[in-house]
Design a protein around this motif. Structure first.
Motif, PDB file in Angstrom:
ATOM      1  N   ILE A  85       0.154  -4.872   5.514  1.00 55.81           N
ATOM      2  CA  ILE A  85      -1.093  -4.132   5.299  1.00 55.81           C
ATOM      3  C   ILE A  85      -1.437  -3.416   6.598  1.00 55.81           C
ATOM      4  O   ILE A  85      -1.482  -4.042   7.648  1.00 55.81           O
ATOM      5  N   ALA A  86      -1.687  -2.120   6.521  1.00 57.41           N
ATOM      6  CA  ALA A  86      -2.018  -1.354   7.722  1.00 57.41           C
ATOM      7  C   ALA A  86      -3.092  -0.333   7.402  1.00 57.41           C
ATOM      8  O   ALA A  86      -3.305   0.038   6.247  1.00 57.41           O
ATOM      9  N   GLY A  87      -3.779   0.089   8.435  1.00 54.95           N
ATOM     10  CA  GLY A  87      -4.818   1.096   8.247  1.00 54.95           C
ATOM     11  C   GLY A  87      -5.636   1.256   9.505  1.00 54.95           C
ATOM     12  O   GLY A  87      -5.161   0.980  10.614  1.00 54.95           O
ATOM     13  N   ARG A  88      -6.883   1.665   9.328  1.00 52.89           N
ATOM     14  CA  ARG A  88      -7.764   1.896  10.461  1.00 52.89           C
ATOM     15  C   ARG A  88      -9.129   1.280  10.203  1.00 52.89           C
ATOM     16  O   ARG A  88      -9.493   1.008   9.058  1.00 52.89           O
ATOM     17  N   VAL A  89      -9.874   1.100  11.272  1.00 58.06           N
ATOM     18  CA  VAL A  89     -11.291   0.762  11.190  1.00 58.06           C
ATOM     19  C   VAL A  89     -12.048   1.957  11.737  1.00 58.06           C
ATOM     20  O   VAL A  89     -11.808   2.393  12.865  1.00 58.06           O
ATOM     21  N   LEU A  90     -12.947   2.509  10.917  1.00 55.18           N
ATOM     22  CA  LEU A  90     -13.662   3.730  11.251  1.00 55.18           C
ATOM     23  C   LEU A  90     -15.165   3.531  11.112  1.00 55.18           C
ATOM     24  O   LEU A  90     -15.616   2.631  10.402  1.00 55.18           O
ATOM     25  N   THR A  91     -15.934   4.386  11.766  1.00 53.58           N
ATOM     26  CA  THR A  91     -17.365   4.437  11.519  1.00 53.58           C
ATOM     27  C   THR A  91     -17.614   5.364  10.331  1.00 53.58           C
ATOM     28  O   THR A  91     -16.702   6.061   9.871  1.00 53.58           O
ATOM     29  N   THR A  92     -18.855   5.407   9.848  1.00 48.91           N
ATOM     30  CA  THR A  92     -19.182   6.311   8.749  1.00 48.91           C
ATOM     31  C   THR A  92     -19.103   7.773   9.181  1.00 48.91           C
ATOM     32  O   THR A  92     -19.106   8.669   8.337  1.00 48.91           O
ATOM     33  N   GLU A 184      -9.517  -1.594  -3.695  1.00 44.90           N
ATOM     34  CA  GLU A 184      -8.082  -1.588  -3.961  1.00 44.90           C
ATOM     35  C   GLU A 184      -7.331  -0.970  -2.785  1.00 44.90           C
ATOM     36  O   GLU A 184      -7.732   0.065  -2.247  1.00 44.90           O
ATOM     37  N   MET A 185      -6.253  -1.598  -2.405  1.00 44.34           N
ATOM     38  CA  MET A 185      -5.347  -1.016  -1.430  1.00 44.34           C
ATOM     39  C   MET A 185      -4.424  -0.017  -2.127  1.00 44.34           C
ATOM     40  O   MET A 185      -4.249  -0.059  -3.348  1.00 44.34           O
ATOM     41  N   THR A 186      -3.840   0.874  -1.359  1.00 45.58           N
ATOM     42  CA  THR A 186      -2.734   1.689  -1.840  1.00 45.58           C
ATOM     43  C   THR A 186      -1.467   0.914  -1.530  1.00 45.58           C
ATOM     44  O   THR A 186      -1.235   0.538  -0.376  1.00 45.58           O
ATOM     45  N   VAL A 187      -0.643   0.645  -2.532  1.00 43.31           N
ATOM     46  CA  VAL A 187       0.524  -0.225  -2.358  1.00 43.31           C
ATOM     47  C   VAL A 187       1.761   0.462  -2.911  1.00 43.31           C
ATOM     48  O   VAL A 187       1.723   1.068  -3.983  1.00 43.31           O
ATOM     49  N   ARG A 188       2.845   0.381  -2.168  1.00 38.69           N
ATOM     50  CA  ARG A 188       4.132   0.852  -2.666  1.00 38.69           C
ATOM     51  C   ARG A 188       5.220  -0.103  -2.199  1.00 38.69           C
ATOM     52  O   ARG A 188       5.057  -0.835  -1.216  1.00 38.69           O
ATOM     53  N   ARG A 189       6.324  -0.111  -2.932  1.00 39.60           N
ATOM     54  CA  ARG A 189       7.447  -0.978  -2.578  1.00 39.60           C
ATOM     55  C   ARG A 189       8.408  -0.240  -1.666  1.00 39.60           C
ATOM     56  O   ARG A 189       8.683   0.947  -1.863  1.00 39.60           O
ATOM     57  N   ALA A 190       8.922  -0.954  -0.662  1.00 43.58           N
ATOM     58  CA  ALA A 190       9.935  -0.425   0.249  1.00 43.58           C
ATOM     59  C   ALA A 190      11.001  -1.497   0.410  1.00 43.58           C
ATOM     60  O   ALA A 190      10.835  -2.434   1.191  1.00 43.58           O
ATOM     61  N   GLY A 191      12.068  -1.394  -0.370  1.00 44.83           N
ATOM     62  CA  GLY A 191      13.104  -2.414  -0.324  1.00 44.83           C
ATOM     63  C   GLY A 191      12.595  -3.726  -0.891  1.00 44.83           C
ATOM     64  O   GLY A 191      12.078  -3.782  -2.010  1.00 44.83           O
ATOM     65  N   ASP A 192      12.687  -4.780  -0.096  1.00 48.25           N
ATOM     66  CA  ASP A 192      12.280  -6.108  -0.567  1.00 48.25           C
ATOM     67  C   ASP A 192      10.852  -6.444  -0.167  1.00 48.25           C
ATOM     68  O   ASP A 192      10.442  -7.603  -0.264  1.00 48.25           O
ATOM     69  N   ARG A 193      10.084  -5.479   0.284  1.00 46.99           N
ATOM     70  CA  ARG A 193       8.708  -5.739   0.701  1.00 46.99           C
ATOM     71  C   ARG A 193       7.759  -4.720   0.097  1.00 46.99           C
ATOM     72  O   ARG A 193       8.171  -3.714  -0.452  1.00 46.99           O
ATOM     73  N   GLN A 194       6.473  -5.020   0.192  1.00 52.33           N
ATOM     74  CA  GLN A 194       5.447  -4.084  -0.244  1.00 52.33           C
ATOM     75  C   GLN A 194       4.680  -3.585   0.975  1.00 52.33           C
ATOM     76  O   GLN A 194       4.394  -4.359   1.893  1.00 52.33           O
ATOM     77  N   LEU A 195       4.374  -2.293   0.973  1.00 57.05           N
ATOM     78  CA  LEU A 195       3.585  -1.678   2.035  1.00 57.05           C
ATOM     79  C   LEU A 195       2.232  -1.286   1.460  1.00 57.05           C
ATOM     80  O   LEU A 195       2.153  -0.595   0.448  1.00 57.05           O
ATOM     81  N   ALA A 196       1.176  -1.754   2.092  1.00 55.62           N
ATOM     82  CA  ALA A 196      -0.181  -1.482   1.619  1.00 55.62           C
ATOM     83  C   ALA A 196      -0.977  -0.804   2.718  1.00 55.62           C
ATOM     84  O   ALA A 196      -0.737  -1.023   3.902  1.00 55.62           O
ATOM     85  N   SER A 197      -1.944   0.019   2.335  1.00 55.59           N
ATOM     86  CA  SER A 197      -2.792   0.686   3.310  1.00 55.59           C
ATOM     87  C   SER A 197      -4.250   0.617   2.860  1.00 55.59           C
ATOM     88  O   SER A 197      -4.555   0.646   1.667  1.00 55.59           O
ATOM     89  N   PHE A 198      -5.134   0.519   3.854  1.00 54.88           N
ATOM     90  CA  PHE A 198      -6.566   0.500   3.582  1.00 54.88           C
ATOM     91  C   PHE A 198      -7.310   0.826   4.879  1.00 54.88           C
ATOM     92  O   PHE A 198      -6.967   0.307   5.936  1.00 54.88           O
ATOM     93  N   ASP A 199      -8.332   1.680   4.775  1.00 56.73           N
ATOM     94  CA  ASP A 199      -9.198   1.984   5.912  1.00 56.73           C
ATOM     95  C   ASP A 199     -10.551   1.334   5.695  1.00 56.73           C
ATOM     96  O   ASP A 199     -11.177   1.546   4.656  1.00 56.73           O
ATOM     97  N   PHE A 200     -11.001   0.553   6.657  1.00 57.40           N
ATOM     98  CA  PHE A 200     -12.329  -0.040   6.617  1.00 57.40           C
ATOM     99  C   PHE A 200     -13.329   0.925   7.259  1.00 57.40           C
ATOM    100  O   PHE A 200     -13.040   1.498   8.312  1.00 57.40           O
ATOM    101  N   VAL A 201     -14.477   1.111   6.638  1.00 62.09           N
ATOM    102  CA  VAL A 201     -15.525   1.967   7.183  1.00 62.09           C
ATOM    103  C   VAL A 201     -16.740   1.100   7.463  1.00 62.09           C
ATOM    104  O   VAL A 201     -17.252   0.423   6.561  1.00 62.09           O
ATOM    105  N   LEU A 202     -17.185   1.101   8.719  1.00 61.37           N
ATOM    106  CA  LEU A 202     -18.291   0.257   9.150  1.00 61.37           C
ATOM    107  C   LEU A 202     -19.546   1.088   9.432  1.00 61.37           C
ATOM    108  O   LEU A 202     -19.447   2.181  10.012  1.00 61.37           O
ATOM    109  N   ALA A 203     -20.671   0.578   9.046  1.00 58.95           N
ATOM    110  CA  ALA A 203     -21.942   1.262   9.307  1.00 58.95           C
ATOM    111  C   ALA A 203     -22.437   0.910  10.703  1.00 58.95           C
ATOM    112  O   ALA A 203     -23.329   0.094  10.897  1.00 58.95           O
ATOM    113  N   VAL A 204     -21.806   1.509  11.703  1.00 59.32           N
ATOM    114  CA  VAL A 204     -22.178   1.265  13.099  1.00 59.32           C
ATOM    115  C   VAL A 204     -22.521   2.589  13.772  1.00 59.32           C
ATOM    116  O   VAL A 204     -22.133   3.656  13.289  1.00 59.32           O
TER     117      VAL A 204
END
Length: 204
Positions: A85-92, A184-204
């Protein structure tokens, strides 16, 4: 969803090279691992200012404070389909949050939580660009819940966001009273593993 919100668009489009998925870390740009294939996730569109903060959810009964700092929850005996699982942490305002804390915990492939130790539990910090990467396994199912990963996210000197991440297309999504498509994450298969992505947005 009939109205495709900006938050969902941002969440579903994070671009993270597979090398970064497996090696992201620290305040500096992560160096690719030599054994990583040069696959990439879809391109990331321009960030849209004014995105809504990530939805909060219950922590549940299985959170344990004091987890170890690590980007891989895999151990020698860990079974199950590998998941990154990979992505970013962002502000609004779409600014990256450096040194944001992310604390993950989840069930194992059999649907069981470790309640006496720190198996499949760990925390990490985002890099200078607000990026994170977690190596783990796809969590199993247990009665009453669809497949999910728990996480707490906290920008420095800010409130903690507690939420859960979900997998698209799961049969149990519609029957889970906590499930919301915005998580929901965005998920796709890459060989024998799954790659997921998600960006968290914080109200800071």
């Amino acid at each position: 969803m009939s109205d495709f919100p900006r938050r969902t668009f941002l969440r579903g489009s994070t671009a993270v090279p597979l090398a970064l998925l497996l090696a992201c870390g620290g305040d500096d740009d992560p160096a690719p691992r030599a054994d990583t294939a040069p696959r990439t996730l879809p391109a990331t569109p321009a960030c849209d200012d004014g995105d809504e903060a990530t939805v909060e959810q219950t922590e549940g009964p299985y959170f344990t404070p004091g987890s170890p700092e690590r980007r891989s929850l895999l151990e020698s005996e860990t079974e199950g389909t590998r998941l990154v699982i990979a992505g970013r942490v962002l502000t609004t305002a779409c600014r990256p949050v450096r040194r944001a804390l992310l604390d993950f915990w989840q069930a194992d492939a059999g649907g069981e939580y470790d309640t006496s130790g720190f198996r499949l539990r760990g925390h990490q910090f985002t890099d200078a660009r607000g990026r994170f990467s977690l190596e783990t396994v796809v969590p199993g199912l247990y009665p009453g819940r669809t497949r999910h990963v728990h996480v707490k996210v906290q920008a420095p000197r800010s409130e903690v966001l507690t939420t859960q991440l979900y997998f698209p297309g799961e049969e149990g999504n519609d029957g889970d009273g906590l499930f919301v498509p915005e998580l929901e994450m965005t998920v796709r298969r890459a060989g024998d593993r799954q790659l997921a992505s998600f960006d968290f947005v914080l109200a800071v």
